[in-house]
Design a protein around this motif. Sequence first.
Motif, PDB file in Angstrom:
ATOM      1  N   GLU A 205      -6.718  -4.004  -2.570  1.00 29.76           N
ATOM      2  CA  GLU A 205      -6.275  -4.985  -1.581  1.00 29.76           C
ATOM      3  C   GLU A 205      -7.071  -6.279  -1.631  1.00 29.76           C
ATOM      4  OE1 GLU A 205      -6.165  -3.268   2.284  1.00 29.76           O
ATOM      5  OE2 GLU A 205      -4.706  -1.719   1.743  1.00 29.76           O
TER       6      GLU A 205
ATOM      7  N   VAL B  32       5.402  -1.990  -1.309  1.00 25.19           N
ATOM      8  CA  VAL B  32       4.160  -1.685  -2.026  1.00 25.19           C
ATOM      9  C   VAL B  32       3.862  -0.191  -1.974  1.00 25.19           C
ATOM     10  CG1 VAL B  32       1.651  -1.989  -1.950  1.00 25.19           C
ATOM     11  CG2 VAL B  32       3.156  -3.976  -1.769  1.00 25.19           C
ATOM     12  N   GLN B  33       4.019   0.417  -0.811  1.00 22.78           N
ATOM     13  CA  GLN B  33       3.766   1.853  -0.683  1.00 22.78           C
ATOM     14  C   GLN B  33       4.680   2.666  -1.595  1.00 22.78           C
ATOM     15  OE1 GLN B  33       0.526   1.812   0.937  1.00 22.78           O
ATOM     16  NE2 GLN B  33       1.426   3.837   1.232  1.00 22.78           N
TER      17      GLN B  33
ATOM     18  N   GLU C  88       1.572 -11.106   2.910  1.00 23.14           N
ATOM     19  CA  GLU C  88       1.125  -9.749   2.594  1.00 23.14           C
ATOM     20  C   GLU C  88       1.179  -8.837   3.815  1.00 23.14           C
ATOM     21  OE1 GLU C  88      -2.328  -9.239  -0.020  1.00 23.14           O
ATOM     22  OE2 GLU C  88      -2.290 -11.406  -0.358  1.00 23.14           O
ATOM     23  N   SER C  89       1.173  -9.412   5.007  1.00 22.90           N
ATOM     24  CA  SER C  89       1.243  -8.616   6.232  1.00 22.90           C
ATOM     25  C   SER C  89       2.663  -8.239   6.617  1.00 22.90           C
ATOM     26  CB  SER C  89       0.595  -9.385   7.387  1.00 22.90           C
ATOM     27  OG  SER C  89       1.278 -10.620   7.605  1.00 22.90           O
ATOM     28  N   ASP C  90       3.661  -8.772   5.889  1.00 21.09           N
ATOM     29  CA  ASP C  90       5.071  -8.486   6.191  1.00 21.09           C
ATOM     30  C   ASP C  90       5.319  -6.985   6.089  1.00 21.09           C
ATOM     31  OD1 ASP C  90       7.976  -9.903   6.244  1.00 21.09           O
ATOM     32  OD2 ASP C  90       8.027  -8.107   4.998  1.00 21.09           O
ATOM     33  N   LEU C  91       5.977  -6.407   7.085  1.00 21.69           N
ATOM     34  CA  LEU C  91       6.170  -4.957   7.130  1.00 21.69           C
ATOM     35  C   LEU C  91       7.015  -4.446   5.974  1.00 21.69           C
ATOM     36  CD1 LEU C  91       6.689  -4.290  10.955  1.00 21.69           C
ATOM     37  CD2 LEU C  91       4.702  -3.706   9.565  1.00 21.69           C
TER      38      LEU C  91
ATOM     39  N   LYS D  59       3.355   2.337  -5.312  1.00 26.98           N
ATOM     40  CA  LYS D  59       2.014   2.808  -5.685  1.00 26.98           C
ATOM     41  C   LYS D  59       2.021   4.018  -6.614  1.00 26.98           C
ATOM     42  CE  LYS D  59      -0.961   1.026  -2.015  1.00 26.98           C
ATOM     43  NZ  LYS D  59      -1.835   1.378  -0.854  1.00 26.98           N
TER      44      LYS D  59
ATOM     45  N   ARG E 152       4.963  -4.461   2.797  1.00 33.81           N
ATOM     46  CA  ARG E 152       4.016  -3.339   2.775  1.00 33.81           C
ATOM     47  C   ARG E 152       4.712  -2.027   2.449  1.00 33.81           C
ATOM     48  NH1 ARG E 152       1.330  -4.516   8.491  1.00 33.81           N
ATOM     49  NH2 ARG E 152       0.714  -2.320   8.313  1.00 33.81           N
ATOM     50  N   GLU E 153       5.951  -1.864   2.918  1.00 33.23           N
ATOM     51  CA  GLU E 153       6.697  -0.655   2.584  1.00 33.23           C
ATOM     52  C   GLU E 153       7.064  -0.622   1.105  1.00 33.23           C
ATOM     53  OE1 GLU E 153      10.801   1.732   3.734  1.00 33.23           O
ATOM     54  OE2 GLU E 153       9.925   0.326   5.161  1.00 33.23           O
TER      55      GLU E 153
END
Length: 215
Positions: free
Chosen positions: A76, A60-61, A51-54, A64, A57-58
């Motif tokens: 989260e 997911v953003q 889940e911390s993978d950059l 949203k 995270r992009e």
Amino acid sequence: MRLFRLLLLCLALLLTGCGTYYHVSVDSLRDMQQPSGTRYRLVPGNEDVQESDLLFREVVQQMKPAFQAKGYTVVEEEKEADNIAKVSYWMEEPRVHIDTDTITRSYPVVVGRGKYRHVEYVYVDEPVVTSTTIYSANLLIEAYEGSATQPLGRQIWRTALRCSGGTEDFRTLLFSITRVLPAVLSTDSHGLRRYQVFLGEDGEIEVTDLQNSSF
């Protein structure tokens, strides 16, 4: 007349604008029995992705706004979630598309003798072969009832999207996918649906549902 045609051509180019077209296909399924909870925790579906993978995270953003458009809230913490959505993404091997066409060329030929000599033109159809490399990115979202990942609960919907275009940049292909996502997330597409996304160089974005388009 020639100047007038040139002006018309320039005007057409200005009106059309410059940009790139991408093609997005969607295949989505939805269980008729939906849970009452609307809070989702998004977790990686790819192996060895945390889940911390950059990049995760992009992704997911970018997703949203589509969840918000459906009335869902992205959280989260597991204790805050009603449901889990597994997010998988990958690039396919590039494909080479070969297109064969013909172009008509004219060649001057001198015929006759002496003062009867004159030039005539012979028209020849010549083959033209062009090759285009097509890149494709995939995004798969699988939603499960409950907040635990082990074991997963009942699957409540799954939405798969695939974007193809002339760029190998995953983030550009992902951006095109997420322009379509709000309209199709957690729906039943009743088979494969196709969309066209236009990204203009001036920032213009246009999404066309090819199934409902008259073009």
